[in-house]
Enzyme design. Structure first.
Site, PDB file in Angstrom:
ATOM      1  N   GLY A   1      -5.869  -2.169   0.073  1.00  0.00           N
ATOM      2  CA  GLY A   1      -5.345  -2.638  -1.206  1.00  0.00           C
ATOM      3  C   GLY A   1      -4.270  -3.678  -0.983  1.00  0.00           C
ATOM      4  O   GLY A   1      -3.081  -3.396  -1.128  1.00  0.00           O
TER       5      GLY A   1
ATOM      6  N   GLU B   1      -7.117  -8.354  12.836  1.00  0.00           N
ATOM      7  CA  GLU B   1      -8.349  -8.787  12.196  1.00  0.00           C
ATOM      8  C   GLU B   1      -8.839 -10.122  12.753  1.00  0.00           C
ATOM      9  O   GLU B   1     -10.030 -10.366  12.850  1.00  0.00           O
ATOM     10  CB  GLU B   1      -8.131  -8.907  10.689  1.00  0.00           C
ATOM     11  CG  GLU B   1      -9.421  -9.250   9.967  1.00  0.00           C
ATOM     12  CD  GLU B   1      -9.249  -9.275   8.462  1.00  0.00           C
ATOM     13  OE1 GLU B   1     -10.227  -9.048   7.777  1.00  0.00           O
ATOM     14  OE2 GLU B   1      -8.124  -9.523   7.986  1.00  0.00           O
TER      15      GLU B   1
END
Lengths: 290, 377
Positions: free
Chosen positions: B122, B239
């Protein structure tokens, strides 16, 4: 796996860069552009520094280093815009007398052109029917061979790719430096995203080409070398073009260094394998993998 | 410059290959891509097998080189991808491992490794995309609890997740980067509404989250209050590191398949198409080498993957789109057939230059953090 430069390789790269900054500085570059011809004193100095004998075994009086080290050397040569048939002479070391020492200047036809034919002492390969042309690159006199010219060797292609890589890195460096200093609208032009993104793409092209060229130097695989040259050609030409754009009006002048990188990059792109040939070689490799 | 692997690394590769050859035939059939609960069961079941075989920790504990080998070999063997475990293994897990307390690490890491718990992310909000630090979801302290209200968007796996790594604003008066806090939100807490979002590929890949006075214990905060931006940057650097290794291996395989299809339908004789495929071959070979370069660099520096990941992502996301454009050129009219695998893949490739930092943001990162150009727009 440690796909990074070793301390020795870093030291070699720095050493060559410093030597070239001393022996071939901005004044020498200008003199060469203004038609100085081949500087035999510089050639000899390169020979003394082991530039041509780098890959010759120590028993044969050479430095005994490999392709990866040669790649680092030619990156620096490309970065400095060092003139002369450097690759042909290094590849002739141990085969042509005086080449290793920098006493003999050796050239070879490549991709329909012969560089420095009138100045060379020895020509390796068939230069029959070569006609002088007015070279677009002020740092490289050229002869045109009838027809397209024969194929080339992977080693020569790899070292050409290394020169392109060095040139791409230099163009990126020049553009970034200029973008930091040049002010318009009250701020450095490098603060504008349009300019920033040009510079970022220059770095991306250079780093992708670096990974390809260095890996090809380690594996020595002809297909990987052809791919590396394809990416290095693109990086050198596109980075020089973008550097010219970042320089604005100054980029279009004879005085700025930018055009010298672009013209030399165009010239090296014509060496074997040209981009069209390189793509065919890559396509053929895909067929092999099918 | 050394591209060879050590005997220990080769041993790891051989052991992994052997294990994969044995375990892959025992996997259940792949679930329908639209069946989210089914996908969760399948993905976590795979993670449990990795855990039992001792491979679960490869994403965090192992060296970057072993991770590279793991991702390369699992992709080659056609093993499942991380799927629903993505956020837990590659975002929230590494963040908790790096920034969490001992108690937090004990609570959350093991269930991720075992495939018992699934996480979602989120971060983005309708008005905080590229400008992530502008996020407005508010958390107000009420004793030992944060009361959270706001909206999140692009949340993958939200329908099936147990936990959400949530960025909230705890100090609305501080400069935007300094008022953010990282919280672990249990997805079964009252006040959470999940609304699926349909992508242009026609699938419900992700969702919108609406948070209405969701109560989250203070003990679920990772890092200090208002230090969430720094905590998040740790996650994002993971990432951009080795996350795409498997995909590059897959792209190289797809490229060969495209060449085969081109041979079959005669488009190979078109030099434009042949050259396009040849150029992509050089491109993906170089991207693989760039991964090895970046992995070696992070091994040397010992830290999380560096900004080299941005260089890689910029080039890879573009190359992936070109790959499927080339596939479409080979397919011709069949490229409009959604029944073709490459048609669906072409559509999903469109997200690559947007997700996890648009190409424009990545170029800013490269220009400012690597090249040192001045900040400013």
């Amino acid at each position: 796996m440690d796909f990074q430069l070793t301390d020795e390789q870093r030291a070699l790269k720095t050493g060559v860069r410093e030597m070239l900054a001393r022996r071939f500085d901005a004044t020498a570059l200008r003199a060469a552009v203004d038609g100085g011809g081949l500087d035999r004193g510089l050639w000899r100095a390169l020979g003394d520094a082991g530039f041509f004998a780098l890959r010759l075994s120590e028993e044969a009086g050479g430095v005994g280093l490999g392709l990866p080290e040669a790649v680092l050397l030619f990156e620096e040569a490309g970065r400095a815009l060092l003139p002369g048939p450097l690759i042909a002479t290094q590849l002739a070391a141990g085969l042509v007398e005086g080449a290793a020492e920098g006493a003999t200047v050796v050239t070879a036809p490549d991709g329909g052109l012969v560089e420095w034919l009138a100045e060379a002492d020895v020509v390796r390969g068939d230069a029959t029917g070569a006609e002088p042309i007015r070279s677009a690159d002020p740092l490289t006199p050229l002869h045109r061979l009838p027809g397209g010219g024969a194929g080339g060797s992977p080693e020569r292609a790899l070292l050409t790719a290394a020169e392109q890589l060095g040139s791409a890195g230099r163009s990126t460096e020049l553009a970034v430096q200029y973008a930091r200093e040049r002010e318009q609208f009250g701020q450095p032009i490098g603060a504008f995203q349009a300019v920033k993104h040009l510079c970022a793409q220059m770095l991306v092209r250079t780093e992708v080409a670096r990974a390809a060229v260095h890996a090809a130097a380690v594996t020595g695989d002809p297909v990987e070398i052809a791919g590396a040259k394809l990416l290095a050609d693109e990086a050198a030409v596109r980075c020089a073009r973008d550097c010219l754009q970042v320089y604005g009006g100054m980029g279009f002048t004879w005085e700025a260094e930018v055009h010298l990188h672009l013209k030399r990059a165009w010239l090296r792109r014509e060496r074997w394998p040209t981009p069209a040939r390189g793509r065919e070689l890559q396509a053929a490799a895909l067929e092999e993998a099918m | 410059m050394d591209l060879s692997y050590t005997p220990e690394e080769e041993e790891f590769r051989a052991g992994l290959r052997k294990w994969l050859a044995g375990v892959l035939p025992t996997l259940p059939p792949k679930p329908d891509p639209l069946d989210w609960p089914g996908r969760r069961v399948y993905d976590t079941g795979w993670q449990r097998r990795l855990y039992d075989a001792g491979y679960a920790r490869v994403h965090w504990g192992a060296s970057a080189t072993l991770r590279l080998i793991f991702l390369e070999e699992t992709e080659r063997a056609g093993a499942p991808y991380v799927g629903a475990n993505f956020v837990g293994l590659l975002h929230a897990g590494p963040t908790i491992a790096a920034e969490g307390t001992e108690e937090q690490r004990a609570r959350w890491l093991e269930p991720v490794l075992r495939g018992d718990e699934v996480w979602c992310q989120g971060f983005s909000e309708p008005d905080a995309g590229s400008d992530l630090a502008a996020l407005r979801t508010r958390a107000v302290r009420d004793g030992d609890t944060y009361v959270v209200s706001g909206a999140k968007i692009w949340t993958s796996h939200a329908e099936v997740a147990d936990w959400c790594e949530l960025l909230v604003r705890t100090d609305p008066d501080a400069p935007k980067h300094r008022g953010i806090t990282w919280l672990a939100m249990p997805m079964d807490a009252p006040g959470i509404t999940v609304r699926p979002l349909r992508t242009l590929a026609g699938s419900d890949e992700f969702a919108q989250l609406f948070l209405d006075e969701v109560r989250i214990p203070v003990g679920h905060r990772v890092g200090a209050e208002n230090d969430g931006w720094r905590v998040t940057m740790v996650t994002l650097s993971y990432e951009r590191g080795t996350a795409f290794v498997g995909e590059v291996v897959a792209c190289r395989r797809v490229l060969v398949e495209i060449a085969r299809a081109a041979h079959k339908n005669g488009t190979w004789d078109d030099p434009v198409i042949r050259h396009q495929l040849g150029a992509l071959n050089a491109e993906f070979t170089a991207l693989w080498r760039l991964i090895q370069w970046n992995v070696s660099e992070s091994e040397r520096s010992g830290g999380p993957p560096g900004v080299g990941g941005s260089v890689f992502k910029l080039r890879y996301s573009h190359a992936r789109q070109e790959l499927y454009d080339a596939a479409a050129a080979v397919l011709g009219p069949d490229a409009l057939d959604l029944g073709r695998e490459w048609t669906a893949d072409r559509l999903s490739s469109l997200s690559y230059t947007i997700a996890a930092g648009t190409s424009q943001i990545q170029q800013n990162i490269v220009a400012e953090r690597i090249l040192g150009l001045p900040k400013g727009r």
